[in-house]
Design an enzyme around this catalytic site. Sequence first.
Site, PDB file in Angstrom:
ATOM      1  N   GLU A 141      -1.772  66.804  79.674  1.00 41.12           N
ATOM      2  CA  GLU A 141      -1.464  67.950  79.254  1.00 41.12           C
ATOM      3  C   GLU A 141      -0.317  68.400  79.648  1.00 41.12           C
ATOM      4  O   GLU A 141       0.346  67.930  80.668  1.00 41.12           O
ATOM      5  CB  GLU A 141      -2.576  69.059  79.406  1.00 41.12           C
ATOM      6  CG  GLU A 141      -3.281  68.808  80.872  1.00 41.12           C
ATOM      7  CD  GLU A 141      -4.454  69.817  80.921  1.00 41.12           C
ATOM      8  OE1 GLU A 141      -5.624  69.290  81.143  1.00 41.12           O
ATOM      9  OE2 GLU A 141      -4.146  70.920  81.242  1.00 41.12           O
ATOM     10  N   CYS A 195       5.915  72.510  81.407  1.00 41.43           N
ATOM     11  CA  CYS A 195       5.433  71.967  82.655  1.00 41.43           C
ATOM     12  C   CYS A 195       4.773  70.624  82.384  1.00 41.43           C
ATOM     13  O   CYS A 195       3.827  70.925  81.363  1.00 41.43           O
ATOM     14  CB  CYS A 195       4.186  72.947  83.324  1.00 41.43           C
ATOM     15  SG  CYS A 195       3.041  72.394  84.221  1.00 41.43           S
ATOM     16  N   CYS A 216      -5.785  62.926  89.224  1.00 45.32           N
ATOM     17  CA  CYS A 216      -4.861  62.968  90.587  1.00 45.32           C
ATOM     18  C   CYS A 216      -5.629  62.477  91.560  1.00 45.32           C
ATOM     19  O   CYS A 216      -6.937  63.213  91.689  1.00 45.32           O
ATOM     20  CB  CYS A 216      -4.490  64.633  90.682  1.00 45.32           C
ATOM     21  SG  CYS A 216      -3.562  64.871  92.157  1.00 45.32           S
ATOM     22  N   CYS A 246      -7.109  68.330  96.197  1.00 42.42           N
ATOM     23  CA  CYS A 246      -7.188  69.616  96.446  1.00 42.42           C
ATOM     24  C   CYS A 246      -8.481  70.432  96.045  1.00 42.42           C
ATOM     25  O   CYS A 246      -8.757  70.260  94.730  1.00 42.42           O
ATOM     26  CB  CYS A 246      -5.952  70.449  95.909  1.00 42.42           C
ATOM     27  SG  CYS A 246      -4.452  69.605  96.516  1.00 42.42           S
ATOM     28  N   CYS A 252      -8.601  72.496  92.654  1.00 42.98           N
ATOM     29  CA  CYS A 252      -7.768  72.104  91.500  1.00 42.98           C
ATOM     30  C   CYS A 252      -8.653  71.358  90.459  1.00 42.98           C
ATOM     31  O   CYS A 252      -9.238  70.272  91.000  1.00 42.98           O
ATOM     32  CB  CYS A 252      -6.580  71.391  92.179  1.00 42.98           C
ATOM     33  SG  CYS A 252      -5.761  70.704  90.662  1.00 42.98           S
ATOM     34  N   CYS A 281      -4.152  73.831  85.864  1.00 41.68           N
ATOM     35  CA  CYS A 281      -3.631  72.448  85.831  1.00 41.68           C
ATOM     36  C   CYS A 281      -5.092  71.820  85.753  1.00 41.68           C
ATOM     37  O   CYS A 281      -5.797  71.651  86.429  1.00 41.68           O
ATOM     38  CB  CYS A 281      -3.226  72.456  87.510  1.00 41.68           C
ATOM     39  SG  CYS A 281      -2.400  70.780  87.802  1.00 41.68           S
TER      40      CYS A 281
HETATM   41  N1  SAH Z   1       0.629  68.013  92.774  1.00 37.64           N
HETATM   42  C1  SAH Z   1       1.559  68.570  92.807  1.00 37.64           C
HETATM   43  C2  SAH Z   1       1.945  69.108  91.231  1.00 37.64           C
HETATM   44  C3  SAH Z   1       0.719  69.425  90.274  1.00 37.64           C
HETATM   45  S1  SAH Z   1      -0.348  70.939  90.761  1.00 37.64           S
HETATM   46  C4  SAH Z   1       1.415  69.794  93.809  1.00 37.64           C
HETATM   47  O1  SAH Z   1       0.430  69.871  94.179  1.00 37.64           O
HETATM   48  O2  SAH Z   1       2.282  70.492  93.856  1.00 37.64           O
HETATM   49  C5  SAH Z   1       0.838  72.359  90.465  1.00 37.64           C
HETATM   50  C6  SAH Z   1       0.474  73.715  91.090  1.00 37.64           C
HETATM   51  O3  SAH Z   1      -0.765  74.190  90.397  1.00 37.64           O
HETATM   52  C7  SAH Z   1       0.106  73.454  92.577  1.00 37.64           C
HETATM   53  O4  SAH Z   1       1.036  74.353  93.309  1.00 37.64           O
HETATM   54  C8  SAH Z   1      -1.303  73.640  92.501  1.00 37.64           C
HETATM   55  O5  SAH Z   1      -1.722  73.862  93.769  1.00 37.64           O
HETATM   56  C9  SAH Z   1      -1.383  74.566  91.550  1.00 37.64           C
HETATM   57  N2  SAH Z   1      -2.750  74.814  90.987  1.00 37.64           N
HETATM   58  C10 SAH Z   1      -3.687  73.863  90.693  1.00 37.64           C
HETATM   59  N3  SAH Z   1      -4.946  74.566  90.349  1.00 37.64           N
HETATM   60  C11 SAH Z   1      -4.906  75.765  89.900  1.00 37.64           C
HETATM   61  C12 SAH Z   1      -5.431  76.996  89.531  1.00 37.64           C
HETATM   62  N4  SAH Z   1      -6.486  76.904  89.080  1.00 37.64           N
HETATM   63  N5  SAH Z   1      -4.690  78.181  89.472  1.00 37.64           N
HETATM   64  C13 SAH Z   1      -3.557  78.260  89.881  1.00 37.64           C
HETATM   65  N6  SAH Z   1      -2.630  77.099  90.619  1.00 37.64           N
HETATM   66  C14 SAH Z   1      -3.297  75.903  90.546  1.00 37.64           C
END
Ligand code: SAH
Length: 341
Positions: A89, A102, A109, A113, A116, A330
Amino acid sequence: MQSIYGISMKDLESFFINNGYKKFKAKQVYDWLYKKRVKSFDSMYNISKEVISLLKNNFTFDDITILTKNEDVDVKKYLFNLSDNNKVEAVLMYHDYGNSLCISTQVGCNMGCKFCESGRLRKVRNLESYEMVLQILKIEEDINDRISHVVLMGIGEPFDNYDNVINFIDIVNDDNGISLGSRHITVSTCGIIPKIKEFTKYDKQVNLAISLHAPNNEIRDKIMNINKAYKIEDLIDALKEYIKVTNRRVTFEYIMLDNVNDSCECAIELSKLLKGINCYVNLIPYNETSHIEFKKSSKKKILDFYDVLKKNNINVTIRREFGSKVKAACGQLRANYEEGL
Ligand code: SAH
């Protein structure tokens, strides 16, 4: 064979030189691809037949297709189908300073985390550079407008796909191509220290964002697996070195998770951790997803947290909320699609 959208100007010049041609041909090809936006080698009519067949024998003209689009007032979310039927996406956000896109860097991934959605389905594969380039081209075509800013914050961990990401930046930053300014590109990482060190030596003025999300190892260990490999103090040391060498400011992303990392004590601890570092903190209201138990912090808690950082002279902003209606968190769109929701 390699996709024509995945080769940098420098490599395309070498390709022509190695095949006995002037390197200027590379500029002509870039002009057709990225300025005139043709979709076949045969449309490049100022290039000789001989060179066209050389190109056809060495490069493919790959494509990715838009599978679905979800629209809200200030955001448009795209789901792409890749040539092997994997899905990724991209999210387009309309800001007052321009159109910011974005993009995804991997299918799934592996960083795991806990909050996420992307990580729930694990990594299937890295994206090739051309698949990142095409996310931009396809959306520019769809909206009939230019994308002014690109953030690598979609599905995937850019520094777990380092070489393809750097090659992608070289391609889109080139003046003969899409010509996206390096200061308009942001790479976001959860904190893979060896790659931050490598990135410190990269000669382009690309922005670096760090998904920090916690002020100490205890909390970060609980929500981000990467912290088990690379501890906060080592991460901060690597970033201090990055700032010293590049003279650039780092952005820290901090998702506000209810009762996890959003207390005033956390704000005080974060202020101490970041004191004297050339950075700013972006507080992100958590985008809740139905599969994951975390909840977003209340507005009041976010504002209190903000005030503590401000008082301690840390540059801080609260991210405007985009796309909660269009499942812009994300990885949410892909996860829902794969699970038939
Ligand atoms: N892997 C990279 C880039 C992708 S995630 C990273 O970790 O930076 C991009 C951002 O979105 C990261 O800061 C991640 O922690 C955040 N993110 C993931 N899920 C989210 C959610 N449900 N709400 C808000 N931010 C989120």
